[in-house]
Structures are given as C-alpha cells and as structure tokens.
Design a protein around this motif. Structure first.
Motif, PDB file in Angstrom:
ATOM      1  N   PHE A  59       0.908  -1.067  -0.153  1.00 23.19           N
ATOM      2  CA  PHE A  59      -0.024  -0.110   0.010  1.00 23.19           C
ATOM      3  C   PHE A  59       0.758   1.152   0.021  1.00 23.19           C
ATOM      4  N   PHE A  60       0.274   2.211  -0.699  1.00 21.25           N
ATOM      5  CA  PHE A  60       1.176   3.447  -1.008  1.00 21.25           C
ATOM      6  C   PHE A  60       0.252   4.533  -0.482  1.00 21.25           C
ATOM      7  N   ASP A  61       0.732   5.825  -0.024  1.00 19.84           N
ATOM      8  CA  ASP A  61      -0.039   6.964   0.105  1.00 19.84           C
ATOM      9  C   ASP A  61      -0.365   7.369  -1.511  1.00 19.84           C
ATOM     10  N   SER A  62      -1.329   7.124  -2.094  1.00 19.07           N
ATOM     11  CA  SER A  62      -1.752   7.365  -3.336  1.00 19.07           C
ATOM     12  C   SER A  62      -1.813   8.766  -3.531  1.00 19.07           C
ATOM     13  N   SER A  63      -2.502   9.576  -2.630  1.00 19.16           N
ATOM     14  CA  SER A  63      -2.532  11.247  -3.107  1.00 19.16           C
ATOM     15  C   SER A  63      -1.242  11.717  -3.157  1.00 19.16           C
ATOM     16  N   ARG A  64      -0.273  11.307  -2.241  1.00 21.97           N
ATOM     17  CA  ARG A  64       1.180  11.798  -2.444  1.00 21.97           C
ATOM     18  C   ARG A  64       1.755  11.357  -3.591  1.00 21.97           C
ATOM     19  N   LEU A  65       1.250  10.299  -4.243  1.00 27.34           N
ATOM     20  CA  LEU A  65       1.979  10.106  -5.437  1.00 27.34           C
ATOM     21  C   LEU A  65       1.233  10.710  -6.767  1.00 27.34           C
ATOM     22  N   GLY A  66       0.252  11.481  -6.384  1.00 24.94           N
ATOM     23  CA  GLY A  66      -0.412  11.996  -7.404  1.00 24.94           C
ATOM     24  C   GLY A  66      -1.793  11.564  -7.898  1.00 24.94           C
ATOM     25  N   TYR A  67      -2.134  10.322  -7.357  1.00 29.84           N
ATOM     26  CA  TYR A  67      -3.285   9.852  -7.658  1.00 29.84           C
ATOM     27  C   TYR A  67      -4.631  10.297  -6.977  1.00 29.84           C
ATOM     28  N   ARG A  68      -5.837   9.996  -7.633  1.00 26.78           N
ATOM     29  CA  ARG A  68      -6.986  10.560  -7.088  1.00 26.78           C
ATOM     30  C   ARG A  68      -7.708   9.246  -7.065  1.00 26.78           C
ATOM     31  N   GLY A  69      -8.752   9.221  -5.637  1.00 30.98           N
ATOM     32  CA  GLY A  69      -9.522   8.019  -5.755  1.00 30.98           C
ATOM     33  C   GLY A  69     -10.942   8.567  -5.579  1.00 30.98           C
ATOM     34  N   VAL A  70     -11.843   7.493  -5.947  1.00 29.68           N
ATOM     35  CA  VAL A  70     -13.240   7.728  -6.105  1.00 29.68           C
ATOM     36  C   VAL A  70     -13.859   6.193  -5.669  1.00 29.68           C
ATOM     37  N   LEU A  71     -14.793   6.083  -4.550  1.00 29.89           N
ATOM     38  CA  LEU A  71     -15.874   5.129  -4.632  1.00 29.89           C
ATOM     39  C   LEU A  71     -16.842   5.329  -5.640  1.00 29.89           C
ATOM     40  N   VAL A  72     -16.949   4.083  -6.056  1.00 17.66           N
ATOM     41  CA  VAL A  72     -18.301   4.151  -7.372  1.00 17.66           C
ATOM     42  C   VAL A  72     -19.153   2.962  -6.909  1.00 17.66           C
ATOM     43  N   ARG A  90     -10.238  -6.297 -14.051  1.00 21.23           N
ATOM     44  CA  ARG A  90      -9.325  -6.286 -14.915  1.00 21.23           C
ATOM     45  C   ARG A  90      -8.792  -4.767 -15.373  1.00 21.23           C
ATOM     46  N   CYS A  91      -9.602  -3.783 -14.777  1.00 20.58           N
ATOM     47  CA  CYS A  91      -9.172  -2.404 -14.936  1.00 20.58           C
ATOM     48  C   CYS A  91      -8.093  -1.915 -13.944  1.00 20.58           C
ATOM     49  N   SER A  92      -6.926  -1.221 -14.810  1.00 17.37           N
ATOM     50  CA  SER A  92      -5.770  -0.855 -13.851  1.00 17.37           C
ATOM     51  C   SER A  92      -6.468   0.224 -12.753  1.00 17.37           C
ATOM     52  N   GLY A  93      -6.006   0.360 -11.451  1.00 20.35           N
ATOM     53  CA  GLY A  93      -6.463   1.115 -10.576  1.00 20.35           C
ATOM     54  C   GLY A  93      -7.571   0.771  -9.652  1.00 20.35           C
ATOM     55  N   ILE A  94      -8.091  -0.227 -10.074  1.00 19.73           N
ATOM     56  CA  ILE A  94      -8.994  -0.761  -8.927  1.00 19.73           C
ATOM     57  C   ILE A  94      -8.494  -1.720  -7.805  1.00 19.73           C
ATOM     58  N   THR A  95      -9.020  -1.010  -6.761  1.00 19.41           N
ATOM     59  CA  THR A  95      -8.621  -1.642  -5.398  1.00 19.41           C
ATOM     60  C   THR A  95      -9.361  -2.551  -4.798  1.00 19.41           C
ATOM     61  N   HIS A  96     -10.573  -2.460  -4.722  1.00 21.91           N
ATOM     62  CA  HIS A  96     -11.666  -3.053  -4.157  1.00 21.91           C
ATOM     63  C   HIS A  96     -12.896  -3.400  -5.076  1.00 21.91           C
ATOM     64  N   ASN A  97     -13.604  -4.267  -4.942  1.00 22.93           N
ATOM     65  CA  ASN A  97     -14.742  -4.719  -5.791  1.00 22.93           C
ATOM     66  C   ASN A  97     -15.594  -5.615  -5.050  1.00 22.93           C
ATOM     67  N   TYR A  98     -16.782  -5.032  -4.831  1.00 22.25           N
ATOM     68  CA  TYR A  98     -17.715  -6.069  -4.266  1.00 22.25           C
ATOM     69  C   TYR A  98     -19.190  -5.913  -4.077  1.00 22.25           C
ATOM     70  N   GLU A  99     -19.783  -7.112  -4.441  1.00 21.09           N
ATOM     71  CA  GLU A  99     -21.336  -7.062  -4.267  1.00 21.09           C
ATOM     72  C   GLU A  99     -22.190  -6.679  -3.093  1.00 21.09           C
ATOM     73  N   ARG A 100     -23.163  -6.115  -3.004  1.00 23.02           N
ATOM     74  CA  ARG A 100     -23.615  -5.619  -2.033  1.00 23.02           C
ATOM     75  C   ARG A 100     -25.419  -5.771  -2.400  1.00 23.02           C
ATOM     76  N   GLU A 101     -26.123  -5.868  -1.302  1.00 21.47           N
ATOM     77  CA  GLU A 101     -27.739  -5.768  -1.518  1.00 21.47           C
ATOM     78  C   GLU A 101     -28.082  -4.561  -1.714  1.00 21.47           C
ATOM     79  N   GLY A 102     -29.263  -4.354  -2.431  1.00 23.18           N
ATOM     80  CA  GLY A 102     -29.859  -3.048  -2.482  1.00 23.18           C
ATOM     81  C   GLY A 102     -29.822  -2.720  -4.204  1.00 23.18           C
ATOM     82  N   GLN A 103     -30.298  -1.394  -4.359  1.00 24.32           N
ATOM     83  CA  GLN A 103     -30.513  -0.920  -5.479  1.00 24.32           C
ATOM     84  C   GLN A 103     -28.876  -0.845  -6.010  1.00 24.32           C
ATOM     85  N   PHE A 104     -28.017  -0.234  -5.412  1.00 24.66           N
ATOM     86  CA  PHE A 104     -26.452  -0.246  -6.079  1.00 24.66           C
ATOM     87  C   PHE A 104     -26.182  -1.381  -5.518  1.00 24.66           C
ATOM     88  N   ASN A 105     -25.974  -2.642  -6.217  1.00 25.34           N
ATOM     89  CA  ASN A 105     -25.382  -3.922  -6.205  1.00 25.34           C
ATOM     90  C   ASN A 105     -23.850  -4.285  -6.250  1.00 25.34           C
TER      91      ASN A 105
END
Length: 151
Positions: A59-72, A90-105
C-alpha cells in the motif's frame, strides 16, 4: 470453490500482514511455514488461479503520489453482475470490488493519475451491458482501515 487447507489459511494469513522486505520474501515465509520457497510460490499460483487471491502488493499513500481516488456504486442487472465485476477487476487502478444488496449492488474503488483517466475507465464501465446506474462518491477525508481476514 474448493476448500482451503490449513496450510493455505496459514499462508494467506501471513500474506496479509507479514511479508518480509528482503530479497527472497517467499523463502522467509516458507521458513515460518516449515516448508520451502518453491512450495509457497506454487501454492500462491494455485490460490490465484482458483480465485482465492487477486494480487500481492503493498500500500502506498496514493494522494502523495499524485493519484485521485473515488468510490463508485453501480446498479447492475443480476445476470450481468459477474461479467461486469470481472471487467472491473481487469481495470488498472481498481483496489476493491464487491457485491452488495440493494439498488446499488456492485461497489468498487478506483485510483487514477488524472481526472481524464478516471473518466475514461468509468465511461467504459457505464457502457457495459447490464449497468443501469452509476454514482461517484468522492472522499472528503481519508480514513485508512487495516482490514485483515483471519482464516
């Protein structure tokens, strides 16, 4: 998926927090597990092939390396969740990906070096069959949660 052996569980537990910084980290792990480096490396290849392990990295401090993060968050038709999740993984830059219940699944986090790269990746994902809605949740404050799964 097949069940994990006690050796697999011990190996995965060590990988989450105790990878040594040295020229042969898998040999050092092997020593802790009372085996050899070849066995550890082969087992890791098998665990990855079976889907128990996605990546090994630091793990790196991504913001100090010039990266921006977003939860989608996505709304994905039920029969499309698996192929959409596989594409996202398969996309570069994905750190977590998970299924959830509800409208946004389907939820994932994305780190990119620029707004343009972020937009390009999210446009590709939004265009996938079965994706019906997408929201971006920008972070206002950074929290680091050390999640480890005791197996």
């Amino acid at each position: 998926m097949s069940e994990l052996s006690n050796f697999d569980k011990a190996l995965l537990n060590l990988l989450q927090s105790q990878i040594p910084i040295c020229s042969h980290p898998f040999a050092a792990l092997a020593e802790q597990l009372h085996t050899d480096e070849h066995t550890v490396i082969n087992r890791l290849h098998e665990l990855k092939a079976k889907g128990f392990l996605r990546r090994i990295g630091t793990f790196f401090d991504s913001s100090r390396l010039g990266y921006r993060g977003v939860l989608v968050a996505l709304t994905v038709e039920p029969d499309a969740v698996e192929p959409v999740a596989k594409f996202i993984n398969r996309c570069s830059g994905i750190t977590h990906n998970y299924e959830r219940e509800g409208q946004f699944n389907l939820w994932f986090t994305l780190l990119t070096p620029s707004a343009d790269v972020e937009q390009k990746i999210l446009d590709e994902i939004a265009a996938l069959d079965g994706v019906r809605n997408m929201i971006r949740l920008k972070s206002n404050r950074k929290y680091k949660v050390n999640v480890q799964f005791k197996l």
